[in-house]
Motif scaffolding. Structure first.
Motif, PDB file in Angstrom:
ATOM      1  N   GLU A  56      35.422  43.062  44.479  1.00 15.72           N
ATOM      2  CA  GLU A  56      34.513  42.321  44.557  1.00 15.72           C
ATOM      3  C   GLU A  56      34.500  41.339  45.647  1.00 15.72           C
ATOM      4  OE1 GLU A  56      32.734  37.939  41.469  1.00 15.72           O
ATOM      5  OE2 GLU A  56      33.594  39.621  40.707  1.00 15.72           O
ATOM      6  N   VAL A  57      32.952  41.138  46.306  1.00 11.85           N
ATOM      7  CA  VAL A  57      32.909  40.685  47.249  1.00 11.85           C
ATOM      8  C   VAL A  57      32.396  38.854  47.610  1.00 11.85           C
ATOM      9  CG1 VAL A  57      31.422  40.838  49.611  1.00 11.85           C
ATOM     10  CG2 VAL A  57      31.817  42.547  48.375  1.00 11.85           C
ATOM     11  N   LEU A  58      33.479  38.375  48.547  1.00  9.75           N
ATOM     12  CA  LEU A  58      32.474  37.056  48.169  1.00  9.75           C
ATOM     13  C   LEU A  58      31.871  36.964  49.418  1.00  9.75           C
ATOM     14  CD1 LEU A  58      36.544  35.895  47.670  1.00  9.75           C
ATOM     15  CD2 LEU A  58      34.643  35.573  46.134  1.00  9.75           C
ATOM     16  N   ARG A  59      30.879  35.926  49.407  1.00  9.23           N
ATOM     17  CA  ARG A  59      30.336  35.880  50.351  1.00  9.23           C
ATOM     18  C   ARG A  59      29.733  35.171  50.525  1.00  9.23           C
ATOM     19  NH1 ARG A  59      27.169  40.883  50.492  1.00  9.23           N
ATOM     20  NH2 ARG A  59      27.751  42.179  49.255  1.00  9.23           N
ATOM     21  N   SER A  60      31.158  34.006  50.863  1.00  8.01           N
ATOM     22  CA  SER A  60      31.174  33.008  51.386  1.00  8.01           C
ATOM     23  C   SER A  60      31.823  31.994  50.961  1.00  8.01           C
ATOM     24  CB  SER A  60      29.461  32.148  51.074  1.00  8.01           C
ATOM     25  OG  SER A  60      29.302  31.539  49.355  1.00  8.01           O
ATOM     26  N   GLU A  61      32.318  31.048  51.643  1.00  3.34           N
ATOM     27  CA  GLU A  61      33.757  29.723  51.337  1.00  3.34           C
ATOM     28  C   GLU A  61      33.193  29.293  49.873  1.00  3.34           C
ATOM     29  OE1 GLU A  61      34.774  28.614  54.718  1.00  3.34           O
ATOM     30  OE2 GLU A  61      36.089  27.335  54.142  1.00  3.34           O
ATOM     31  N   GLU A  62      32.221  28.946  49.868  1.00  4.26           N
ATOM     32  CA  GLU A  62      31.351  27.862  48.519  1.00  4.26           C
ATOM     33  C   GLU A  62      32.139  29.251  47.464  1.00  4.26           C
ATOM     34  OE1 GLU A  62      29.435  28.507  50.918  1.00  4.26           O
ATOM     35  OE2 GLU A  62      29.629  26.215  51.268  1.00  4.26           O
ATOM     36  N   GLU A  63      31.581  30.651  47.790  1.00  3.88           N
ATOM     37  CA  GLU A  63      32.292  31.699  46.278  1.00  3.88           C
ATOM     38  C   GLU A  63      33.973  31.452  46.545  1.00  3.88           C
ATOM     39  OE1 GLU A  63      28.344  34.468  46.277  1.00  3.88           O
ATOM     40  OE2 GLU A  63      30.331  35.338  46.349  1.00  3.88           O
ATOM     41  N   LEU A  64      34.310  31.535  47.884  1.00  2.00           N
ATOM     42  CA  LEU A  64      36.106  31.650  47.568  1.00  2.00           C
ATOM     43  C   LEU A  64      36.803  30.338  47.029  1.00  2.00           C
ATOM     44  CD1 LEU A  64      38.774  32.208  48.927  1.00  2.00           C
ATOM     45  CD2 LEU A  64      38.280  31.350  50.566  1.00  2.00           C
TER      46      LEU A  64
END
Ligand code: F3S
Length: 284
Positions: A56-64
């Protein structure tokens, strides 16, 4: 028909290493979810294939921030220091595929800023590689994108300055910027950290395009380095075609060509290049 395929077509060393790292992780990590921090390359086909395999691709620090467990792969662009710290805090497994040439810049910026130097990064402010580099400095960082920024730059006269560059920055523009900065009489040290993979690919493409009847440039339509490659080839060879995959190649196009050149952007996987090459050899 003679077909000339550029040796530098496709992935550079750092991108190949990062893509291989993802597939290796897929093989070796069965019990944990795998993420990449940002898309590993700008190629939809590759990202789709990885998604099919559970990446899965994490697109932002918030997603991380929302990830509770698993493996996070850092792509070749690299990340700021605080992302490593965050991964550690969250007990996530970090697999670092930062290109060694980018890592070298992180180390320079860290060391020089710890010694009190102010950092100038010559590069594009929006590019993730640049924000990654910026995130290793302990002192203020100025990003200089063009000669106007360089002309405007000023700081206290007793401050020591260290200049580095984004790896894919244009060498000629870098030189112009450095010349302007050097005239400002600061105590300045310049480290040319441009990686020559892009220049080598462009130089080879131009020399092949000059010597063939038709030229094929393969790459994602959103890839800026492929667009650049296409422009370079088109100015040397009138019959230059921009394709994403073999499906875009029109069998009428290469009709009378006796020699065909092939090159590909930095995010084009090898199997697509091979498919095009084999097809051109057999069918034209
Ligand atoms: Fe590629 Fe690394 Fe150079 S990602 S362009 S080899 S800096």
């Amino acid at each position: 028909m003679e077909v000339k395929v550029a040796k530098t077509a496709g992935f550079c060393f750092g991108v190949k290493r990062a893509v291989d790292t993802v597939y290796k992780q897929v093989e070796n990590t069965k019990e944990k979810k795998i993420y990449t921090y940002g898309p590993i390359i700008h190629n939809e086909e590759v990202i789709k294939d990885m998604r099919k395999r559970g990446v899965e691709v994490l697109r932002s620090e918030e997603e991380l921030d929302r990830v509770e467990e698993g493996v996070v792969i850092i792509r070749s662009h690299g990340v700021p220091k605080r992302i490593y710290e965050k991964l550690k805090q969250k007990n996530l497994v970090c697999v670092d595929a930062t290109c060694p040439f980018v890592k070298k810049i992180h180390n320079i910026v860290k060391k020089e800023s710890e010694e009190g130097k102010q950092i100038i990064i010559v590069g594009n402010e929006e590019h993730p590689e640049v924000s990654g580099i910026k995130g290793w400095a302990e002192t203020p960082v100025t990003i200089v994108q063009n000669v106007e920024d360089a002309r405007r730059f000023e700081t206290d006269s007793d401050v020591k300055i260290c200049v580095v560059s984004q790896t894919t920055f244009n060498y000629k523009k870098f030189e112009e910027i450095v010349e302007i900065l050097s005239k400002k009489r600061y105590d300045i040290s310049v480290l040319n950290t441009i990686c020559n993979a892009t220049t080598e690919r462009q130089t080879e493409a131009a020399s092949i395009a000059k010597s063939v009847d038709a030229m094929i440039v393969i790459g994602d339509k959103h890839s800026s380095n492929t667009q650049k490659l296409f422009e370079i080839c088109a100015s040397a060879c009138e019959d230059t075609y921009y394709i994403q995959t073999l499906d875009d190649l029109d069998s009428n196009q290469l009709g009378s060509a006796k020699t065909v050149g092939i090159t590909a952007g930095a995010s084009t996987p090898n199997n697509i290049i091979e498919e095009v090459q084999n097809n051109v050899r057999i069918n034209f």
